[in-house]
Design an enzyme around this catalytic site. Structure first.
Site, mmCIF file in Angstrom:
data_model
loop_
_atom_site.group_PDB
_atom_site.id
_atom_site.type_symbol
_atom_site.label_atom_id
_atom_site.label_comp_id
_atom_site.label_asym_id
_atom_site.label_seq_id
_atom_site.Cartn_x
_atom_site.Cartn_y
_atom_site.Cartn_z
ATOM 1 N N CYS A 88 0.841 -1.193 0.000
ATOM 2 C CA CYS A 88 0.000 0.000 0.000
ATOM 3 C C CYS A 88 0.888 1.260 0.000
ATOM 4 C CB CYS A 88 -1.001 -0.038 1.152
ATOM 5 S SG CYS A 88 -2.388 1.123 0.940
ATOM 6 N N HIS A 194 -3.724 -4.859 -0.375
ATOM 7 C CA HIS A 194 -3.280 -5.465 0.879
ATOM 8 C C HIS A 194 -3.269 -6.985 0.727
ATOM 9 C CE1 HIS A 194 -3.379 -1.874 3.520
ATOM 10 N NE2 HIS A 194 -4.290 -1.457 2.648
ATOM 11 N N GLU A 196 -2.354 -9.209 2.786
ATOM 12 C CA GLU A 196 -2.783 -9.872 4.022
ATOM 13 C C GLU A 196 -4.301 -9.911 4.161
ATOM 14 O OE1 GLU A 196 -2.670 -5.519 5.186
ATOM 15 O OE2 GLU A 196 -1.621 -6.861 3.797
#
Length: 221
Positions: A88, A194, A196
């Site tokens: 990001c 992102h 994750e």
């Protein structure tokens, strides 16, 4: 394997660390993941991860406020060529500058600037938030192994990395026009989304990154 996740006060980094720990465990890589703002941990690392959420200028200032961190990053990423992943705003900081509430200097590792998203469709809201399809431009890159058409990732952002050299753009998405979602050069790679939070596609990318030795010949196919 030692993986350093750099903490400079930008967001909750535990989700990134947990995702890295999970992918390392599932791939039997035996990685030790450390979240820290200590520059010496970058020297000891085998892999370096720079997450980030918020405004470009604030993140740049927070990173520079960590004693010795910029020098440690230059020494380990640019000189020693250790594998580096920006996430990001951490990806955006690889640019020469960011245009957000003024112009702010980035790390200058990849030529280009971070500018506002400007969708051609006025009905599309900013920030761009939610799931979007990833179109890989460089399928031969080791970190992008296994990506297929239709893979989606999770985004929350209002700005995008505009690379001067199209070869640095490894994947794009569309939001009223194409924008860079993965950029990279040499041992450095960054994602606007992102990983994750991107379920199987994101975890696959993290696993590929942990297995990557940082080499890439620049061939896109």
């Amino acid at each position: 394997m030692k993986v350093t996740v750099i903490d400079y006060g930008s967001g909750n980094l535990r989700s990134v660390a947990k995702a890295l720990e999970r992918t390392a465990r599932e791939a039997s890589l035996g990685a030790e993941v450390l979240v820290t703002g200590n520059a010496s941990a970058v020297d000891a690392a085998d892999r370096i991860v720079l997450p980030g959420v918020g405004a470009f200028g604030d993140c740049a200032a927070g990173l520079r406020a960590l004693g010795g961190m910029i020098d440690a990053l230059e020494r380990n990423v640019r000189d020693a060529k250790k594998p580096f992943l920006g996430i990001c705003v951490g990806m955006q900081l690889m640019a020469m500058r960011g245009i957000e509430h003024g112009a702010h200097e980035g790390l200058g590792w990849i030529a280009g600037e971070v500018a506002p998203l400007e969708p051609s469709d006025p009905s599309l809201k900013i920030p761009h938030m939610g799931w979007n399809e990833i179109a890989v431009q460089a399928p031969a890159h080791p970190v992008l192994a296994g990506f297929t058409p239709g893979d989606h990732a999770y985004f929350v952002h209002s700005y995008a990395f505009q690379c001067e050299d199209g070869d640095d753009v490894l994947a794009v998405a569309d939001y009223g026009g194409p924008f860079s979602v993965i950029v990279g050069r040499g041992n450095m790679i960054g994602t606007q989304f992102h990983p994750e939070k991107s379920q199987s596609a994101g975890l696959r990318l993290l696993g590929n990154f942990l297995a990557w030795d940082g080499s890439w010949d620049g061939k896109r196919t």
